[in-house]
Scaffold this motif. Structure first.
Motif, short mmCIF file in Angstrom:
data_model
loop_
_atom_site.label_atom_id
_atom_site.label_comp_id
_atom_site.label_asym_id
_atom_site.label_seq_id
_atom_site.Cartn_x
_atom_site.Cartn_y
_atom_site.Cartn_z
N THR A 5 0.84 -1.21 0.00
CA THR A 5 0.00 0.00 0.00
C THR A 5 0.87 1.25 0.00
OG1 THR A 5 -1.70 -1.18 1.22
CG2 THR A 5 -1.81 1.23 1.25
N LEU A 6 1.90 1.24 0.84
CA LEU A 6 2.80 2.39 0.88
C LEU A 6 3.40 2.65 -0.50
CD1 LEU A 6 4.52 4.54 2.37
CD2 LEU A 6 6.21 2.72 2.77
N CYS A 7 3.97 1.63 -1.12
CA CYS A 7 4.64 1.84 -2.41
C CYS A 7 3.66 2.24 -3.50
CB CYS A 7 5.44 0.59 -2.80
SG CYS A 7 6.87 0.33 -1.73
N GLN A 8 2.45 1.65 -3.47
CA GLN A 8 1.46 2.01 -4.50
C GLN A 8 0.99 3.45 -4.35
OE1 GLN A 8 -1.42 -1.08 -4.05
NE2 GLN A 8 -0.05 -2.59 -4.94
N ARG A 9 1.11 4.00 -3.16
CA ARG A 9 0.70 5.40 -2.98
C ARG A 9 1.89 6.36 -3.04
NH1 ARG A 9 -3.80 5.33 1.53
NH2 ARG A 9 -4.83 3.38 0.99
N CYS A 10 3.06 5.80 -3.26
CA CYS A 10 4.27 6.63 -3.24
C CYS A 10 4.88 6.72 -4.64
CB CYS A 10 5.27 6.04 -2.24
SG CYS A 10 6.87 6.88 -2.25
N ALA A 11 5.56 5.66 -5.04
CA ALA A 11 6.19 5.58 -6.37
C ALA A 11 7.30 6.61 -6.59
CB ALA A 11 5.14 5.71 -7.49
N LEU A 12 7.80 7.22 -5.52
CA LEU A 12 8.85 8.23 -5.70
C LEU A 12 10.16 7.64 -6.25
CD1 LEU A 12 8.29 10.32 -2.44
CD2 LEU A 12 8.07 11.18 -4.78
N CYS A 13 10.36 6.32 -6.03
CA CYS A 13 11.60 5.73 -6.54
C CYS A 13 11.46 5.25 -7.98
CB CYS A 13 12.09 4.60 -5.63
SG CYS A 13 10.95 3.21 -5.47
N CYS A 14 10.31 5.47 -8.59
CA CYS A 14 10.08 5.05 -9.99
C CYS A 14 9.69 6.22 -10.88
CB CYS A 14 8.97 4.01 -10.06
SG CYS A 14 9.20 2.57 -9.01
N GLU A 74 15.03 -0.77 -1.24
CA GLU A 74 14.12 -0.38 -0.16
C GLU A 74 14.57 0.99 0.32
OE1 GLU A 74 14.42 -3.18 3.01
OE2 GLU A 74 13.63 -4.85 1.82
N CYS A 75 13.66 1.95 0.31
CA CYS A 75 14.03 3.25 0.85
C CYS A 75 13.96 3.21 2.38
CB CYS A 75 13.11 4.33 0.29
SG CYS A 75 11.48 4.32 1.04
N MET A 76 14.39 4.28 3.00
CA MET A 76 14.40 4.30 4.47
C MET A 76 12.99 4.23 5.05
SD MET A 76 17.54 6.81 5.42
CE MET A 76 17.18 8.11 4.27
S1 SF4 Z 1 10.39 5.39 -2.41
FE1 SF4 Z 1 10.14 3.82 -0.81
S2 SF4 Z 1 8.00 3.88 -0.17
FE2 SF4 Z 1 8.19 4.98 -2.14
S3 SF4 Z 1 7.73 3.41 -3.70
FE3 SF4 Z 1 9.95 3.44 -3.43
S4 SF4 Z 1 10.40 1.84 -1.86
FE4 SF4 Z 1 8.19 2.31 -1.77
#
Ligand code: SF4
Ligand code: SF4
Length: 153
Positions: A5-14, A74-76
């Motif tokens: 859920t976190l990654c699907q609402r974030c996506a900052l690393c993509c 994996e981000c922090m």
């Molecule tokens: S930046 Fe972190 S939290 Fe955001 S999608 Fe990438 S691994 Fe997930």
């Protein structure tokens, strides 16, 4: 589930906000190209261009076959949620704060592409105002503190 859920609402690393490229292992390059994704050839080796074309509506459309560096990253914030050092609601609030700070940069620098990349271009071209520079620093420091690292891409 909460990690997904976190990654699907974030996506900052993509989406280009955390990284301009994702390094690829030599054996992954052809498969990535066959999927129509942009591969950059650099002195340091091939890399997947970001924002990633495989990212659609905040989801990785090649998730099961994503490159190794995507798999291992994996981000922090992710690591903190995985270790129960932060709850999902608080983690999502961190993502929202990052988006707010990036949005402030984007509003000051209209155009396409990730806001911090736009800011680098504006700085190179000598038209980054002190006010916008302050917004860039505010956003960049937050990303550095809460997202980058733990594992490296
Ligand atoms: S930046 Fe972190 S939290 Fe955001 S999608 Fe990438 S691994 Fe997930
Ligand atoms: S392949 Fe998937 S996980 Fe890797 S950068 Fe692209 S969208 Fe993100």
């Amino acid at each position: 589930m909460s990690l997904a859920t976190l990654c699907q609402r974030c996506a900052l690393c993509c989406d280009g906000n955390l990284f301009a490229t994702v390094p690829l292992h030599a054996g992954e390059v052809d498969a990535v190209r066959r999927r129509g994704l942009v591969v950059l050839e650099r002195d340091a080796g091939a890399a997947l261009a970001q924002p990633c074309a495989a990212l659609q509506a905040q989801r990785c459309t090649i998730y099961d076959d994503r490159p190794g560096p995507c798999r291992s990253y994996e981000c922090m914030l992710y690591a903190a949620l995985a270790a129960d050092e932060v709850g999902l609601d608080d983690a999502l609030a961190v993502v929202a704060e990052a988006r707010t700070r990036l949005g402030a940069v984007a509003a000051a620098l209209p155009g396409d592409g990730p806001p911090l990349a736009r800011a680098r271009v504006a700085a190179r071209e000598g038209h980054l105002s002190p006010e916008t520079h302050a917004l860039v620093v505010r956003a960049g420091e937050f990303l550095e503190r809460r997202f980058r690292g733990h594992t490296r891409r």
